[in-house]
Design an enzyme around this catalytic site. Structure first.
Site, short mmCIF file in Angstrom:
data_model
loop_
_atom_site.label_atom_id
_atom_site.label_comp_id
_atom_site.label_asym_id
_atom_site.label_seq_id
_atom_site.Cartn_x
_atom_site.Cartn_y
_atom_site.Cartn_z
N SER A 1 -0.15 -43.41 -18.17
CA SER A 1 -0.07 -42.11 -18.83
C SER A 1 1.27 -41.42 -18.65
CB SER A 1 -1.19 -41.20 -18.32
OG SER A 1 -1.06 -40.98 -16.94
N HIS B 1 0.61 -36.40 -12.90
CA HIS B 1 1.04 -35.90 -14.20
C HIS B 1 2.02 -34.76 -14.05
CE1 HIS B 1 -2.50 -37.51 -16.86
NE2 HIS B 1 -1.64 -38.45 -16.53
N ASP C 1 -4.29 -32.04 -20.05
CA ASP C 1 -5.27 -32.69 -19.17
C ASP C 1 -6.61 -31.98 -19.07
OD1 ASP C 1 -3.50 -34.65 -18.63
OD2 ASP C 1 -2.95 -33.95 -16.64
#
Lengths: 167, 180
Positions: free
Chosen positions: B57, B96, B123
């Site tokens: 990701s 992230h 998210d």
């Protein structure tokens, strides 16, 4: 003493040590680079400015981003992640940072760019404080290395103001 | 005598004192590894100073199998930082980037929103049901350094446990049979 396993072990240890050393040196060499990036952002229009049913102000805008980030690239740079964030203070929050647009720059050749874009992420306040609000647009960059330490910095551009009335 | 013959001979010639020395040196290896890990935890202030990237990701910045060095201190969380966070009800932490930050005037508490560079949306779908923001207590650390590929060792070992046992067995045999 000089069995096969000993030699293999010594060779492996040596190879790993050298590799670690080279990686460390590559990462340290990034410190020699002193970048001088430049950027300009113009807001062309506020296309939408309303209070959501939930009570938060939302803005949609179009902006013109010009930047020259070529000096950020060194031989140890894999990519540069660049984003523009709106930053402002409200009575409730000492700091609000809302990312509006971002991009990944894979190589130095693409590091000087010009783009006209609407905001990619929603510009939503926590509350209803945006009418007539002054805010900064900050160009942040995050240099991701091939190996080692990551670098980040920013250019703050101030003097932007939202409209006094919803539209 | 080949390699195997030597090994058998050396096992036969083991004496009690030698066995003890080897047990001690094995203990030294294990404890020093533990000491290094705990020292890193103290220095970085993060409960896991090194994490392996498991998903794509954050590509092309971080690929599966890369490792990240984490750091955690009192500095406030800011947009653009790559953080490792735990979500209630999920076992595996996520790495992230922070895209939105709202910091309270009175308490200094932060509410942040994250997104993977390679993901289309933010998210909120990964967070717990109804959770809109991450708080300070969800965040385990921020990524400060990066080393490619090294994490494949642990990925291979967790996904193919047989390789782990073969490796541990071989290392154990080497320790037992080494002569000094």
């Amino acid at each position: 003493m000089h069995s096969f396993s000993y030699r293999a072990n010594a060779l492996l240890t040596f190879a790993v040590t050298i590799l670690a050393l080279v990686c460390a040196m590559a990462s340290l060499s990034d410190n020699l680079n002193s970048p001088y990036p430049s950027s300009q952002i113009q807001i062309l229009s506020f296309n939408w400015f309303q209070k959501q049913p939930r009570g938060n102000d939302e803005v949609r805008l179009t902006m013109n981003i010009t930047a020259d980030l070529r000096s950020l690239f060194t031989w140890n740079t894999k990519q540069v992640f660049v984003f523009v964030a709106a930053e402002y203070r409200t009575a409730k929050n000492a700091l609000n940072q809302v990312s509006l647009w971002d991009a990944i720059i894979p190589a130095k050749d693409h590091a000087m760019f010009w783009i006209q874009t609407a905001n990619k992420y929603r510009f939503v306040d926590q509350g209803s404080n945006l009418r007539g609000k002054e805010f900064n647009l900050t160009l942040h960059w995050h240099v991701m290395p091939k190996t080692g330490k990551m670098f980040a910095n920013k250019l703050v551009m101030s003097g932007y103001r939202l409209p006094e009335e919803y539209r | 005598m080949g390699l195997i013959g030597d090994t058998v001979d050396s096992i036969k010639s083991i004496q009690v004192r030698q066995l003890l020395t080897q047990a001690v040196s094995l203990g030294m290896i294990v404890t020093s590894a533990l000491i290094i890990w705990k020292a890193l935890m103290c220095i970085t202030g993060s409960e896991s100073p090194v994490v392996v990237v498991l998903s794509g990701s954050m590509e092309p910045g971080f690929k599966r199998g890369d490792i990240l060095f984490l750091h955690m201190n009192k500095d406030p969380i800011r947009a653009g930082e790559i953080v490792v966070f735990n979500v209630d009800g999920r076992e595996i932490p996520i790495v992230h980037r922070v895209i939105k930050v709202h910091e309270r005037q009175d308490t200094g508490e932060v509410e942040v929103l994250t997104k993977g560079d390679n993901n289309y949306g933010d998210d909120r779908l990964l967070y717990a049901q109804g959770q809109l923001w991450l708080n300070r207590n969800h965040i385990m650390g921020r990524a400060v350094g990066f080393l490619p590929y090294v994490g494949w060792v642990t990925i291979v070992m967790t996904e193919k446990p047989i390789i782990k046992y073969i490796l541990i067995g071989a290392l154990g045999l080497l320790v037992i049979t080494s002569k000094d």
